[in-house]
Write a protein that holds these residues in place. Sequence first.
Motif, PDB file in Angstrom:
ATOM      1  N   ILE A 119      48.262  46.880  32.662  1.00  0.00           N
ATOM      2  CA  ILE A 119      48.862  47.868  31.762  1.00  0.00           C
ATOM      3  C   ILE A 119      49.123  47.250  30.388  1.00  0.00           C
ATOM      4  O   ILE A 119      48.850  47.853  29.345  1.00  0.00           O
ATOM      5  CB  ILE A 119      50.150  48.432  32.371  1.00  0.00           C
ATOM      6  CG1 ILE A 119      49.836  49.254  33.624  1.00  0.00           C
ATOM      7  CG2 ILE A 119      50.910  49.281  31.359  1.00  0.00           C
ATOM      8  CD1 ILE A 119      51.053  49.728  34.377  1.00  0.00           C
ATOM      9  N   LEU A 120      49.645  46.010  30.390  1.00  0.00           N
ATOM     10  CA  LEU A 120      49.908  45.334  29.125  1.00  0.00           C
ATOM     11  C   LEU A 120      48.615  45.066  28.357  1.00  0.00           C
ATOM     12  O   LEU A 120      48.529  45.303  27.153  1.00  0.00           O
ATOM     13  CB  LEU A 120      50.650  44.020  29.388  1.00  0.00           C
ATOM     14  CG  LEU A 120      52.074  44.143  29.947  1.00  0.00           C
ATOM     15  CD1 LEU A 120      52.643  42.762  30.243  1.00  0.00           C
ATOM     16  CD2 LEU A 120      52.971  44.887  28.971  1.00  0.00           C
ATOM     17  N   LEU A 121      47.603  44.557  29.066  1.00  0.00           N
ATOM     18  CA  LEU A 121      46.327  44.274  28.404  1.00  0.00           C
ATOM     19  C   LEU A 121      45.643  45.547  27.939  1.00  0.00           C
ATOM     20  O   LEU A 121      45.005  45.575  26.875  1.00  0.00           O
ATOM     21  CB  LEU A 121      45.408  43.492  29.356  1.00  0.00           C
ATOM     22  CG  LEU A 121      45.843  42.074  29.712  1.00  0.00           C
ATOM     23  CD1 LEU A 121      44.842  41.433  30.666  1.00  0.00           C
ATOM     24  CD2 LEU A 121      45.994  41.213  28.458  1.00  0.00           C
ATOM     25  N   THR A 131      38.966  44.520  30.915  1.00  0.00           N
ATOM     26  CA  THR A 131      40.416  44.343  30.957  1.00  0.00           C
ATOM     27  C   THR A 131      40.911  44.219  32.387  1.00  0.00           C
ATOM     28  O   THR A 131      41.756  43.362  32.706  1.00  0.00           O
ATOM     29  CB  THR A 131      41.118  45.530  30.273  1.00  0.00           C
ATOM     30  OG1 THR A 131      40.685  45.614  28.909  1.00  0.00           O
ATOM     31  CG2 THR A 131      42.622  45.367  30.308  1.00  0.00           C
ATOM     32  N   ALA A 132      40.381  45.055  33.274  1.00  0.00           N
ATOM     33  CA  ALA A 132      40.771  44.994  34.683  1.00  0.00           C
ATOM     34  C   ALA A 132      40.373  43.661  35.305  1.00  0.00           C
ATOM     35  O   ALA A 132      41.150  43.055  36.058  1.00  0.00           O
ATOM     36  CB  ALA A 132      40.127  46.154  35.452  1.00  0.00           C
ATOM     37  N   MET A 133      39.169  43.181  34.988  1.00  0.00           N
ATOM     38  CA  MET A 133      38.707  41.915  35.557  1.00  0.00           C
ATOM     39  C   MET A 133      39.592  40.753  35.126  1.00  0.00           C
ATOM     40  O   MET A 133      39.986  39.912  35.944  1.00  0.00           O
ATOM     41  CB  MET A 133      37.255  41.649  35.148  1.00  0.00           C
ATOM     42  CG  MET A 133      36.252  42.557  35.801  1.00  0.00           C
ATOM     43  SD  MET A 133      34.537  42.090  35.463  1.00  0.00           S
ATOM     44  CE  MET A 133      34.475  42.230  33.692  1.00  0.00           C
ATOM     45  N   GLY A 209      43.392  55.210  35.784  1.00  0.00           N
ATOM     46  CA  GLY A 209      42.734  55.330  34.491  1.00  0.00           C
ATOM     47  C   GLY A 209      42.799  54.088  33.637  1.00  0.00           C
ATOM     48  O   GLY A 209      42.572  54.151  32.430  1.00  0.00           O
ATOM     49  N   LEU A 210      43.100  52.921  34.267  1.00  0.00           N
ATOM     50  CA  LEU A 210      43.231  51.671  33.517  1.00  0.00           C
ATOM     51  C   LEU A 210      42.081  50.705  33.789  1.00  0.00           C
ATOM     52  O   LEU A 210      42.086  49.593  33.274  1.00  0.00           O
ATOM     53  CB  LEU A 210      44.554  50.981  33.880  1.00  0.00           C
ATOM     54  CG  LEU A 210      45.823  51.776  33.573  1.00  0.00           C
ATOM     55  CD1 LEU A 210      47.037  51.044  34.118  1.00  0.00           C
ATOM     56  CD2 LEU A 210      45.961  51.991  32.074  1.00  0.00           C
ATOM     57  N   GLY A 211      41.122  51.114  34.590  1.00  0.00           N
ATOM     58  CA  GLY A 211      40.030  50.215  34.945  1.00  0.00           C
ATOM     59  C   GLY A 211      38.699  50.701  34.414  1.00  0.00           C
ATOM     60  O   GLY A 211      38.520  50.894  33.214  1.00  0.00           O
ATOM     61  N   THR A 212      37.769  50.919  35.333  1.00  0.00           N
ATOM     62  CA  THR A 212      36.425  51.343  34.971  1.00  0.00           C
ATOM     63  C   THR A 212      36.468  52.678  34.229  1.00  0.00           C
ATOM     64  O   THR A 212      37.149  53.613  34.667  1.00  0.00           O
ATOM     65  CB  THR A 212      35.568  51.483  36.239  1.00  0.00           C
ATOM     66  OG1 THR A 212      35.591  50.247  36.960  1.00  0.00           O
ATOM     67  CG2 THR A 212      34.135  51.821  35.885  1.00  0.00           C
TER      68      THR A 212
END
Length: 270
Positions: A119-121, A131-133, A209-212
Motif C-alpha cells: 500500500i505504501l509503495l 510494486t507487488a513483487m 487493486g494494488l497488484g497486477t
Amino acid sequence: MKRAELWIGLVLVAGVVALALLSFVWTPFNPTGVGSAPRLAPPGWPHVLGTDHMGIDTLSRILVGARSALYVGIIAVGIAALVGVPLGILAAWLPRWGAEGMMRAVDVAYAFPALLLAILLAGVFGASTETAMVAIGIATIPAFIRVTRAGALSVLASDYVLAARASGTPVPAIAVRHVLPNIAHLVGVQASVSFAMAILAEAALSYLGLGTPPTVPSWGRMLGDAQIYLFSHPGQAVWPGLAIAGAVLGFNLVGDGLRDFLDPKLQEVS
C-alpha cells in the motif's frame, strides 16, 4: 506418506507451470479483449469454463493468470533470497552484540506485513505488478535471514569449518564452499514456502487493486471481479479460487517434502 506429499506437490506445481507455459503459445480466446460471447455464460462449448462479466473466456484468463502468479513468485522469492541469504550468513558470522542488533531489526521488519508495504509503495510509485513483487520480496527477506542464520550457526560450529578458519581460508570462500552447500536444503524449503506465500499475497493485492493491473489477467483480480456475482454465478469465483488453492498447496507440499527428503536428521528418524 512423506514421499506421497512430495509427489502430490510436484504434480500440482507442474500443473501450474504447464498452464503458464501453455499460455505463451495458445489460449482458446483473447484473454484481455472483450469478446462477442455472452456475458456470464455457463461452462460449455466452446467456453469450457464459461465467460466472465465482460464476455471474456474464463479458461483463457486462468491460463494467463498462472503466468502472472509464477512471474511474481519468481521475482519476489529471488529478491528475498538474494538479500536474505547473505545477510543471514553475515548475522551468523558477526559477534554476539552485532548479531543481536541485526536480529532485533529483523524482528521489527518481520512484523511489517507485505500488504501494508505494498500500500505504501503503491501510494508512492503507483499500483503495478512490479510494486507487488518488490513489496512481497522485501517482506519475505526476514524469513530467509532467520532460516539462513540458524543453519549457518550450526555449520560454522563444525570441526571442518573451524579448521578452515584456522588455516586462514577467507570468509567468502568458507561461505561458498562450506556454509551454502550445507544449508541449501533449508534455503530450498524456505523458497518453496515463500513462493506459496508470494502467490497468495499477489492474489490478495490484485483482489484489492494494488497488484497486477486490470489489463493483465490475474487470479486475484478475477476473484475481485467475481465477488458481486458470487451467488448468481459462483463459478466465476470457484475457478480462480481453485487455481490459487492448488498452487499454494502444491508449493507448500513441495517445501515439506524437500525438508523431509533433504534433511539427513529427518531421514534417520523416519
